[in-house]
Design an enzyme around this catalytic site. Sequence first.
Site, mmCIF file in Angstrom:
data_model
loop_
_atom_site.group_PDB
_atom_site.id
_atom_site.type_symbol
_atom_site.label_atom_id
_atom_site.label_comp_id
_atom_site.label_asym_id
_atom_site.label_seq_id
_atom_site.Cartn_x
_atom_site.Cartn_y
_atom_site.Cartn_z
ATOM 1 N N ARG A 76 15.429 -16.249 19.736
ATOM 2 C CA ARG A 76 14.850 -15.301 18.774
ATOM 3 C C ARG A 76 13.340 -15.216 18.965
ATOM 4 O O ARG A 76 12.745 -14.163 18.890
ATOM 5 C CB ARG A 76 15.182 -15.716 17.324
ATOM 6 C CG ARG A 76 14.399 -14.912 16.312
ATOM 7 C CD ARG A 76 14.837 -15.034 14.861
ATOM 8 N NE ARG A 76 15.508 -16.226 14.456
ATOM 9 C CZ ARG A 76 14.904 -17.373 14.097
ATOM 10 N NH1 ARG A 76 13.584 -17.480 14.116
ATOM 11 N NH2 ARG A 76 15.612 -18.409 13.725
ATOM 12 N N TYR B 1 10.660 11.398 11.048
ATOM 13 C CA TYR B 1 12.090 11.121 11.253
ATOM 14 C C TYR B 1 12.712 10.713 9.906
ATOM 15 O O TYR B 1 12.125 9.916 9.161
ATOM 16 C CB TYR B 1 12.233 10.023 12.312
ATOM 17 C CG TYR B 1 13.594 9.397 12.348
ATOM 18 C CD1 TYR B 1 14.731 10.166 12.612
ATOM 19 C CD2 TYR B 1 13.767 8.039 12.100
ATOM 20 C CE1 TYR B 1 15.995 9.594 12.620
ATOM 21 C CE2 TYR B 1 15.023 7.458 12.116
ATOM 22 C CZ TYR B 1 16.128 8.246 12.368
ATOM 23 O OH TYR B 1 17.379 7.685 12.376
ATOM 24 N N ASP C 6 4.028 7.083 16.396
ATOM 25 C CA ASP C 6 5.414 7.021 16.867
ATOM 26 C C ASP C 6 5.502 7.946 18.070
ATOM 27 O O ASP C 6 5.433 9.163 17.952
ATOM 28 C CB ASP C 6 6.364 7.473 15.744
ATOM 29 C CG ASP C 6 7.830 7.276 16.120
ATOM 30 O OD1 ASP C 6 8.137 7.354 17.323
ATOM 31 O OD2 ASP C 6 8.652 7.067 15.213
ATOM 32 N N LYS D 94 15.861 5.721 22.735
ATOM 33 C CA LYS D 94 15.742 7.102 23.213
ATOM 34 C C LYS D 94 15.316 7.145 24.691
ATOM 35 O O LYS D 94 15.993 6.594 25.521
ATOM 36 C CB LYS D 94 14.787 7.858 22.287
ATOM 37 C CG LYS D 94 15.092 7.639 20.788
ATOM 38 C CD LYS D 94 16.433 8.218 20.430
ATOM 39 C CE LYS D 94 16.894 8.117 18.992
ATOM 40 N NZ LYS D 94 16.474 7.118 18.101
HETATM 41 C C1 PLP Z 1 10.904 9.525 16.023
HETATM 42 C C2 PLP Z 1 11.836 8.393 15.690
HETATM 43 N N1 PLP Z 1 11.308 7.216 15.289
HETATM 44 C C3 PLP Z 1 12.097 6.169 14.969
HETATM 45 C C4 PLP Z 1 13.476 6.252 15.045
HETATM 46 C C5 PLP Z 1 14.331 5.064 14.674
HETATM 47 O O1 PLP Z 1 14.820 4.436 15.815
HETATM 48 P P1 PLP Z 1 16.209 3.627 15.898
HETATM 49 O O2 PLP Z 1 17.310 4.618 15.689
HETATM 50 O O3 PLP Z 1 16.179 3.037 17.260
HETATM 51 O O4 PLP Z 1 16.204 2.605 14.833
HETATM 52 C C6 PLP Z 1 14.058 7.448 15.478
HETATM 53 C C7 PLP Z 1 15.520 7.574 15.570
HETATM 54 O O5 PLP Z 1 16.055 8.641 15.787
HETATM 55 C C8 PLP Z 1 13.213 8.554 15.804
HETATM 56 O O6 PLP Z 1 13.714 9.734 16.192
#
Ligand code: PLP
Length: 386
Positions: free
Chosen positions: A48, A101, A173, A198
């Site tokens: 971890r 998001y 982000d 992604k």
């Molecule tokens: C722009 C963005 N940030 C954060 C996240 C969250 O990521 P995760 O689904 O890997 O937890 C997403 C998920 O779609 C996203 O599109």
Amino acid sequence: MAYKPSTIAIHNGLNEDQQFGCVVPPIYLSSTYNFTDFNQPRVHDYSRRGNPGRDIVQKTLAQLEGGSGAVMTNSGMSALHLLCTVFLQPGDLLVAPHDCYGGSYRLFNSQSQRGAYQVQFVDQSDESALQKALDKKPKLVLIETPSNPLLRIFDIQHIAHLAHEAGALVVVDNTFLSPILQQPLSLGADFVVHSCTKYLNGHSDIVAGVVIAKDEKWAIELAWWANNIGVTGGAFDSYLLLRGIRTLSPRILQQQRNTQEIVKYLKSQTLVKKLYYPELEDHPGHQIALKQQKGFGAMLSFEFAGDELQLRRFLSALSLFTLAESLGGVETLISHTATMTHAGMSAEARAQAGITDSLLRISVGIEDPQDLITDLEQAFQVAAQR
Ligand SMILES: Cc1ncc(COP(=O)(O)O)c(C=O)c1O
């Protein structure tokens, strides 16, 4: 002049195995490590806290984004949650985009409702609304650009400057572009967050995240907290993520080329009411995108011009576009924002963010672009039938 390889070529952990000369770094699945003697731990003691594969992928990600350190987490959400845990205390304010998001929106909202911190959602392109929020002296400002799902573009350098003047730390982000197309730390951000689920992994077979810090002291603090609250990424996911990163550049560039072809096609479709893609000259963020991005990316969205029945017919007629959440994989995905990715937002919050019930978002894959266009063409025909 000596040949200087690209960052991806030099920092991916290849050929580092001293024992067998493995070209590809192996997976270390052991959850625990023996001590060499009493009170003598090795580099790693428990997975971890640290894992050799995760060490490599963290180094790779930090170098790709130009940071001093990175912490890989078990999801994009836990990367955001980690940052908020470390930098926000009860009473502290987080300023977040009003169209971020849906999962991020839900996290900040629910955490603020239980008193963990306060959040204010702001349209960051509205200069006076942003300044009003900054006047409240937030501790953290989150920027998401391009935004999800409307591909709004925000000026990282400008917002970071204002936020720093207000005494806040700045997080970007960067999930929608990846470090190949945008490097927020070089534009003044303090942290970059990714959902590695992604583009970075790119094959839709892991859920993972990362926080990359500009300053080493923050990277150390984040790593301590990630171990403390147990949100670090697993060994197998580290391996897959590193494998995905090796092809990040050719994947995203092909995905971007395909997107440009699809956008050209969609522009002339009668069932397309409004098209959102930053390359379009009438896109409000076009000039900022030209300045801060190295490309326009491989995400697009559009308002479907038909009624709900036609929309349903269109979606079920598609065969190369899978109706699914997520993005950034080699396969093309389409999603209906209101009922899928942004269902965690209330209808009012969606309306405020400009997300309608006819909005469709596409994550373009690496397929032959002509095949994708042919598929769209036949689905529009099915939708148009009376
Ligand atoms: C722009 C963005 N940030 C954060 C996240 C969250 O990521 P995760 O689904 O890997 O937890 C997403 C998920 O779609 C996203 O599109």
